[in-house]
Design a protein around this motif. Structure first.
Motif, short mmCIF file in Angstrom:
data_model
loop_
_atom_site.label_atom_id
_atom_site.label_comp_id
_atom_site.label_asym_id
_atom_site.label_seq_id
_atom_site.Cartn_x
_atom_site.Cartn_y
_atom_site.Cartn_z
N GLU A 1 0.85 -1.19 0.00
CA GLU A 1 0.00 0.00 0.00
C GLU A 1 0.89 1.24 0.00
O GLU A 1 0.94 1.96 0.99
CB GLU A 1 -0.91 0.01 1.22
N PRO A 2 1.64 1.49 -1.08
CA PRO A 2 2.57 2.61 -1.08
C PRO A 2 1.87 3.93 -0.75
O PRO A 2 0.76 4.19 -1.21
CB PRO A 2 3.13 2.62 -2.51
N LEU A 3 2.54 4.73 0.09
CA LEU A 3 2.04 6.02 0.56
C LEU A 3 0.76 5.86 1.38
O LEU A 3 0.10 6.85 1.71
CB LEU A 3 1.79 6.99 -0.61
N GLY A 4 0.37 4.63 1.70
CA GLY A 4 -0.88 4.42 2.42
C GLY A 4 -2.10 4.64 1.56
O GLY A 4 -3.21 4.86 2.08
N ALA A 5 -1.94 4.55 0.26
CA ALA A 5 -3.04 4.84 -0.67
C ALA A 5 -4.01 3.66 -0.75
O ALA A 5 -3.67 2.51 -0.47
CB ALA A 5 -2.50 5.16 -2.04
N GLU A 6 -5.22 3.96 -1.18
CA GLU A 6 -6.24 2.94 -1.42
C GLU A 6 -5.77 1.99 -2.50
O GLU A 6 -5.09 2.38 -3.47
CB GLU A 6 -7.53 3.62 -1.86
N VAL B 1 4.96 10.97 9.31
CA VAL B 1 4.80 9.84 8.40
C VAL B 1 6.15 9.44 7.83
O VAL B 1 6.93 10.29 7.40
CB VAL B 1 3.83 10.18 7.24
N LEU B 2 6.43 8.14 7.85
CA LEU B 2 7.54 7.57 7.09
C LEU B 2 6.92 7.07 5.79
O LEU B 2 6.22 6.05 5.77
CB LEU B 2 8.19 6.43 7.87
N TRP B 3 7.16 7.80 4.72
CA TRP B 3 6.49 7.53 3.45
C TRP B 3 7.14 6.34 2.75
O TRP B 3 8.33 6.37 2.42
CB TRP B 3 6.56 8.76 2.55
N VAL B 4 6.36 5.30 2.53
CA VAL B 4 6.87 4.11 1.85
C VAL B 4 6.62 4.26 0.35
O VAL B 4 5.48 4.40 -0.09
CB VAL B 4 6.20 2.83 2.37
N LEU B 5 7.70 4.26 -0.42
CA LEU B 5 7.64 4.31 -1.87
C LEU B 5 7.74 2.88 -2.39
O LEU B 5 8.64 2.13 -2.00
CB LEU B 5 8.79 5.14 -2.43
N SER B 6 6.83 2.50 -3.23
CA SER B 6 6.85 1.11 -3.68
C SER B 6 5.92 0.98 -4.88
O SER B 6 5.11 1.86 -5.15
CB SER B 6 6.40 0.16 -2.56
N PHE B 7 6.04 -0.13 -5.57
CA PHE B 7 5.09 -0.45 -6.62
C PHE B 7 4.98 -1.96 -6.74
O PHE B 7 5.82 -2.61 -7.35
CB PHE B 7 5.49 0.17 -7.96
N ARG B 8 3.95 -2.49 -6.08
CA ARG B 8 3.62 -3.90 -6.20
C ARG B 8 2.23 -4.01 -6.81
O ARG B 8 1.49 -3.03 -6.89
CB ARG B 8 3.67 -4.60 -4.84
N GLY B 9 1.87 -5.20 -7.20
CA GLY B 9 0.55 -5.41 -7.78
C GLY B 9 -0.52 -5.50 -6.71
O GLY B 9 -0.27 -5.40 -5.51
#
Length: 698
Positions: free
Chosen positions: A213-218, A254-262
């Motif tokens: 859930e990168p950035l805590g997004a939906e 916030v510790l912003w997590v950058l990521s891109f998973r499916g």
């Protein structure tokens, strides 16, 4: 210092003065202080409005205090106004005040970090004597340190409201703060309108995100059902979700997590198969992370960003396919079993080193599991099966490799993992641990007597664990007895026994199905002996303990051993049942399947017995190990086996093995056709076969 200032005596209604504005984290800590003082002294403290009448003063540090000038620092100072001696708890910032208060209650009131989760017996006292000595906190080894409250199904099922309320989350966050933690991922994919993120921030914690859930997004498909979850095709929609998440959280720590998973925590190319090379995949991940980094930077001053090098992202980064911004924290992950190597993917287990290379600059951190869920052999309901020395070895080694900016520990449901989490507390605060000394201190902090014997049980717990593979971390947790067992039952009943079960190759190899089942049987047999011996020693110690300690030891030690032994026996007898069934000895297979069922039922009973007092319903949502599902699966299997030879009247085995010889030829069917229940038939057949040596018990 005068004689009057040698000591501060607190008794009765303690008077507390909190200076200046009180932000929410300090208010929470003040309530904890008041509760703890009342618990120990038996009288409710009083919050006073005049400094001079206070015995305790809570405030930010001033220049004259010479408090360490760093975030989260705290100290104790003393002052005297006439006969009134005061203790000042001072903090460099609001979280420093919180830590100062909680360390005070540990040091002088005896309130341990896991008092709630261990059901600590707190001693009532008439007075508390505090030496008037200056004290300053030391700096924690790890800057950002906390828990990922993952596999949190027990917290979901514990109380009726969903998502979990303050009542559930406050003890979690309090324990984390008492451990010196400052960061949390409060759950996985919980509804965004839940209290978890708001309360974590309210109590002073940094909030960070799941790598899925990168950035805590939906989740994309939840926000846009039916659309293609492809950044290449829908960049505006992805960025809309990221921007909404940034706008919602930008006022918090916030510790912003950058990521891109499916979607669903899988590689993104599972949804977009056009990315069929490492070069393409790495380029897309790099592009997305750069875009997320730019979006945060334009909205948040001096953001703290990190990238989880987990699963396929770690492999791509190690291969040189991912380019990251220089100032992000790179987070390396263990394999779920406590070893800093790449995790097993189904049957593939490359065990690639998962720590930064010597020439990999920047800041690094660790994501570490003391509990895990992988549908294979992980521990979810039970304590980490490895020795404390393995946790020490891996974390200290990670620190030596410069991965000490960040430590996120998968804490599961807290209650079952207290000992391991306390080890991690020591490591993230001090950077190293003497495992034997820590164990002695841990046991003496929560138990009133028989410390050496209890410590020996904690120590030997790891010695009883089943090694299912050649590596030091290949030790079976509770899921080992359930997921493979249910896979075997499904494969068997679907009529696939003529081919190997590919889902079991990781554990017993790519061999015929009968050999796969036999492979489990051979690993389980010595496990039964070891766990039986461990539980026997546990019972001997339990018999010596006073009731409070005994209840604690049952929940924190015996419960875990019972889940191991019952699961081990259940899986063993299931394996034996298949052997008898394959040999067409169906009544014997029925008996062994019954033995399996009875064993697994003991594990389910252990869950229910542990749900006492405030823990009522705690295991109602055991959906991951899912002991109840295993019980139902084995019951289905037993009913299936009875079809082979006892059907359709379910009287034939009784007649063949149990009915007196003289009755077999004269009985009337209208009075002798009441079939025995599965349990009664199994018990009586077991006795018959044992007596006649037709059914080897081991």
């Amino acid at each position: 210092m005068s004689e009057l200032m040698d000591q501060l005596r607190l008794e009765g209604h303690v008077r507390i003065y909190a200076a200046g504005e009180r932000p929410a984290p300090v208010e929470h800590a003040l309530r904890m202080l008041q509760r703890d003082l009342e618990t120990v002294l038996g009288a409710q403290p009083e919050i006073v409005t005049t400094l001079g009448e206070a015995q305790m003063v809570i405030r930010l540090a001033e220049e004259a205090d010479h408090c360490p000038q760093r975030p989260e620092a705290y100290g104790y100072r003393s002052s005297q106004d006439g006969d009134n001696v005061q203790l000042h708890i001072i903090g460099y910032d609001e979280l420093g005040i919180v830590y100062g208060i909680l360390e005070f209650t540990r040091r002088y009131l005896g309130i341990q970090p896991f008092w709630y989760w261990m059901d600590q017996s707190i001693e009532r006292r008439n007075k508390i004597v505090i030496p008037c000595e200056n004290y300053d906190s030391s700096e924690a080894k790890v800057r950002y340190r906390g828990w990922f409250v993952n596999d949190e199904v027990c917290l979901i099922g514990w109380k009726e409201p969903y998502p979990p309320t303050r009542e559930v989350w406050e003890p979690v966050f309090e324990a984390l703060l008492r451990c010196g933690g400052n960061m949390v991922i409060p759950g996985t994919d919980l509804p965004k309108d839940g209290i978890h993120y708001t309360l974590a921030a309210e109590m002073g914690l940094w909030v960070t995100h799941h790598h899925a859930e990168p950035l805590g997004a939906e989740m994309f498909l939840r926000a846009f059902p039916g659309r293609m979850a492809s950044y290449q095709q829908e960049p505006e929609l992805f960025e809309q979700l990221w921007q909404e998440a940034i706008n919602e959280q930008k006022g918090r720590k916030v510790l912003w997590v950058l990521s891109f998973r499916g979607q669903g925590d899988a590689p993104f190319w599972m949804n977009d198969p056009s990315f069929d090379t490492s070069e393409k995949r790495g380029a897309m991940i790099s592009k997305v992370i750069r875009r997320q980094y730019e979006m945060i930077g334009s909205a948040v001053p001096d953001p703290v960003c990190c990238v989880a090098l987990y699963g396929e992202i770690s492999e791509l980064y190690k291969g040189g396919y991912i380019d990251l911004p220089e100032d992000v924290i790179k987070i390396w992950a263990d394999n779920g079993y406590g070893k800093m190597v790449s995790r097993r993917h189904n049957n593939l287990n490359y065990r690639v080193n998962a720590l930064p290379a010597a020439d990999d600059g920047g800041k690094h951190g660790v994501y570490y599991h003391v509990t895990f869920h992988d549908l294979q052999a992980s521990n979810h309901l039970t304590l980490y099966p490895g020795p404390a020395g393995l946790l020490k070895q891996e974390i200290e080694h990670a620190f030596a490799a410069r991965a000490h900016e960040y430590l996120l520990v998968n804490s599961g449901n807290i209650r079952q993992h207290v000992y391991s989490l306390d080890i991690m507390r020591e490591l993230w605060l001090n950077g190293e641990i003497n495992a034997e000394l820590h164990l002695d201190l841990f046991v003496s902090s929560y138990y009133s007597s028989h410390h050496d014997e209890l410590a020996a049980l904690y120590r030997s717990y790891a010695e009883a664990a089943i090694p299912y593979g050649p590596n030091e971390d290949d030790l079976a947790g509770d899921e080992y007895y359930h997921h493979p067992a249910r896979q075997i039952i499904g494969h068997w009943l679907q009529g696939k026994a003529g081919t190997p079960d590919s889902r079991l190759i990781w554990a017993v190899g790519d061999v015929p199905f009968a050999e796969q089942v036999k492979g489990f049987e051979e690993r389980l047999a010595p496990g039964i002996r070891k766990w039986t011996e461990w539980l026997a020693r546990c019972n001997e110690v339990l018999a010596k303990l006073e009731p409070g300690d005994q209840r604690r030891a049952i929940d924190q030690l015996r419960f875990h051993g019972e889940l191991h032994l019952s699961g081990c026996e259940g899986f063993y007898w299931l394996s034996r049942a298949y052997g008898e069934f394959a040999a067409q000895r169906y009544p014997q297979a029925f008996v062994f399947a019954s033995e399996s069922l009875w064993s697994y039922r003991r594990g389910l009973a252990a869950l229910r017995e542990s749900e006492h007092g405030k823990w009522e319903r705690f295991y109602q949502a055991d959906w991951l190990t899912n002991i109840e599902s295993t019980v139902h699966n084995v019951d289905t299997l037993r009913r299936f086996i009875r079809m082979f030879g006892d059907s359709p009247d379910f009287f034939l085995w009784y007649k063949a093995y149990l009915m007196p010889e003289t009755e077999k030829y004269i009985y009337l069917e209208n009075t002798h056709r009441n079939p025995l229940s599965d349990d009664e038939l199994a018990e009586r057949l077991k006795q018959h076969f044992t007596t006649n040596k037709e059914c080897d018990s081991r």
